[in-house]
Design an enzyme around this catalytic site. Structure first.
Site, PDB file in Angstrom:
ATOM      1  CB  CYS A  19      -1.003  -0.026   1.148  1.00  0.00           C
ATOM      2  SG  CYS A  19      -0.274  -0.055   2.795  1.00  0.00           S
ATOM      3  CG  ASN A  22       4.157  -1.670   5.368  1.00  0.00           C
ATOM      4  OD1 ASN A  22       5.221  -1.974   5.887  1.00  0.00           O
ATOM      5  ND2 ASN A  22       3.220  -2.568   5.184  1.00  0.00           N
ATOM      6  CB  CYS A  24      -4.013   1.754   6.824  1.00  0.00           C
ATOM      7  SG  CYS A  24      -3.766   3.277   7.747  1.00  0.00           S
ATOM      8  NE  ARG A  25      -4.537   1.475   1.523  1.00  0.00           N
ATOM      9  CZ  ARG A  25      -4.304   2.227   0.469  1.00  0.00           C
ATOM     10  NH1 ARG A  25      -5.120   2.150  -0.578  1.00  0.00           N
ATOM     11  NH2 ARG A  25      -3.269   3.041   0.424  1.00  0.00           N
ATOM     12  CB  SER A  26       0.080  -3.565   2.777  1.00  0.00           C
ATOM     13  OG  SER A  26       0.935  -2.655   3.413  1.00  0.00           O
ATOM     14  CG  ASP A 142      -5.301   5.987   2.106  1.00  0.00           C
ATOM     15  OD1 ASP A 142      -5.416   5.561   3.268  1.00  0.00           O
ATOM     16  OD2 ASP A 142      -4.487   6.844   1.745  1.00  0.00           O
TER      17      ASP A 142
END
Ligand code: 4NP
Length: 181
Positions: A19, A22, A24-26, A142
């Site tokens: 993401c 690195n 939140c999402r990944s 995001d």
């Protein structure tokens, strides 16, 4: 999560979630994929990590909202953010899975310097079975600036996509069918 000095594991399928920050999402994708692979008894088939295209959060923990939503579903995120390291990451990971098209452009631009097969770079939600084959592949948005419920929605998108990815990678020639088609 793992050190970038981790050696390439030719016996395992390398999967890198990408993401922007690195945090939140990944890291959430990484935690969910580890959890599902463990549940299916497949964890030792994979080399799993995550990174960001940006450097702002290098060394940070996962965002507290990602940690909280993961914990709600009994998933622990033990994480230290790092940036994409093109040379070692393209050597180590077979598949790179950006969350959105901006992350994807960043990974492909880095990969073009190493003549990487672009088939190794796939939008994460390519593997979300709820997205219609005929429609444009949706992004994992995001959630950083938004409200906490954005993290809950992202969790479920990632859970579906990680399940779909594991389904594909569990079939004979699964990796090849992704990379070369
Ligand atoms: P991520 O979210 O890419 O899912 O980790 C973000 C985290 C931080 C920032 C942007 C996105 N930031 O601009 O600091």
């Amino acid at each position: 999560m793992n050190s970038t000095t981790e050696p390439t594991r030719p016996d395992r399928i390398g999967v890198l979630f990408v993401c922007l920050g690195n945090i939140c999402r990944s890291p959430l994708a990484e935690g969910i994929f580890i959890h599902l692979a463990r549940e299916r008894g497949l964890l030792d088939r994979f080399d799993i990590d995550s990174c960001g295209t940006g450097a702002w959060h290098v060394g940070h923990d996962a965002d507290s909202r990602s940690i909280r939503v993961a914990a709600k579903y009994a998933i622990t995120l033990a994480h230290e953010a790092r940036q994409l390291e093109p040379h070692s990451d393209f050597a180590r990971f077979h598949l790179l899975l950006p969350m959105d098209r901006s992350n994807m452009r960043g990974v492909l631009a880095a990969g073009s310097r190493y003549a990487v097969n672009p088939g190794r770079v796939r939008l994460m939600r390519s593997f979300d079975p709820t997205h219609l084959a005929t429609a444009e592949i949706p992004e994992v948005p995001d959630p950083y600036e938004g409200a906490d419920d954005g993290f809950e929605r992202v969790f479920h998108m990632l859970h579906r996509a990680c399940g779909g990815l594991l389904d594909r990678l569990s079939t004979p020639n699964g990796l090849d069918s992704i990379v070369n088609h």
